[in-house]
Design a protein around this motif. Structure first.
Motif: not given
Length: 238
Positions: A25-29, A66-70, A217-231
């Motif tokens: 039901g939610g995301i806290r960050l 419904v998702e909060l993307w990197p 480089r963004v820490e993903p909200l979902h379980t993932q070993d490698i941070p997501v690179s964003v341009n």
């Protein structure tokens, strides 16, 4: 945060850490120097299962909102760095989803028009403004193929991961060309999708300027070993 300059124009910082907690039901960050709570539908699985065949047509009205993307996390951080530029200015959030980057803009003092194709997304975005104790942006249901915003009325336009397919490139460019002020800037954040190579070719062919102003480089909200690179691209008229 330690930052490393890669060349004269692009800076790669340390990984953005959001300290997020998620449930159905939610995301806290924590980001941009404050805590955020974002409400979203409780039953995501049922939301996907309830889609009709008509919603898998050319529009593909899938509930990505419904998702909060990197890309949105990187974009919000960029808005914070550019607070003095956007404060008091007319800004448009292109595909606001749950409303996070629109609300970040309002918190930083911008006058924000936030658009999305889905009415349900805007209903949650409005709730998220209330729960985070922020003034409501102007929420508008809008299809970028049929803009209802006045021509050249926006000082800044921003969007996070709005072009995940090549077929979106021409409509998004046409919308930017319609809505962005002559001396305005557009900021588009994306995680290295192939569609952006086509987008850059379109920009060049129409005489626009673009540059990558930061790679996050963004820490993903979902379980993932490698941070997501964003341009993060900055666009302007030639």
């Amino acid at each position: 945060m330690t930052r490393k300059r890669m060349n004269a124009n692009v800076i790669t910082p340390a990984t953005i850490i959001v300290n997020a907690a998620m449930d159905k039901g939610g995301i806290r960050l924590k980001l941009c120097g404050r805590d955020w709570t974002l409400l979203r539908p409780d039953d995501l699985e049922s939301l996907w299962q309830a889609l009709s065949d008509d919603e898998f047509n050319d529009d593909e009205r899938l509930p990505y909102w419904v998702e909060l993307w990197p890309a949105s996390l990187a974009l919000a951080q960029w808005l914070k760095r550019n607070q003095e530029r956007i404060a008091g200015r007319t800004c448009l959030d292109l595909g606001c989803g749950l409303g996070f980057t629109a609300l970040a803009g309002v918190w930083l003092g911008a006058k924000v028009l936030a658009m999305d194709y889905e009415a349900e997304a805007l209903a949650f975005a409005r709730k998220n403004a209330d729960i985070n104790k922020l003034p409501q942006p102007l929420w508008v249901i809008m299809d970028w193929r049929s803009p209802t915003v006045a021509p050249k009325s926006c000082d800044f336009i921003w969007g996070g991961d709005v072009m995940y397919e090549t077929r979106f490139v021409e409509p998004v460019f046409a919308f930017l060309d319609h809505a962005l002020a002559d001396r305005g800037l557009a900021w588009i954040a994306e995680p290295g999708r192939n569609a952006y190579e086509h987008f850059k070719r379109v920009l060049l062919s129409r005489g626009w300027r673009f540059r990558c102003v930061v790679r996050e480089r963004v820490e993903p909200l979902h379980t993932q070993d490698i941070p997501v690179s964003v341009n993060l691209w900055e666009l302007s008229r030639g």
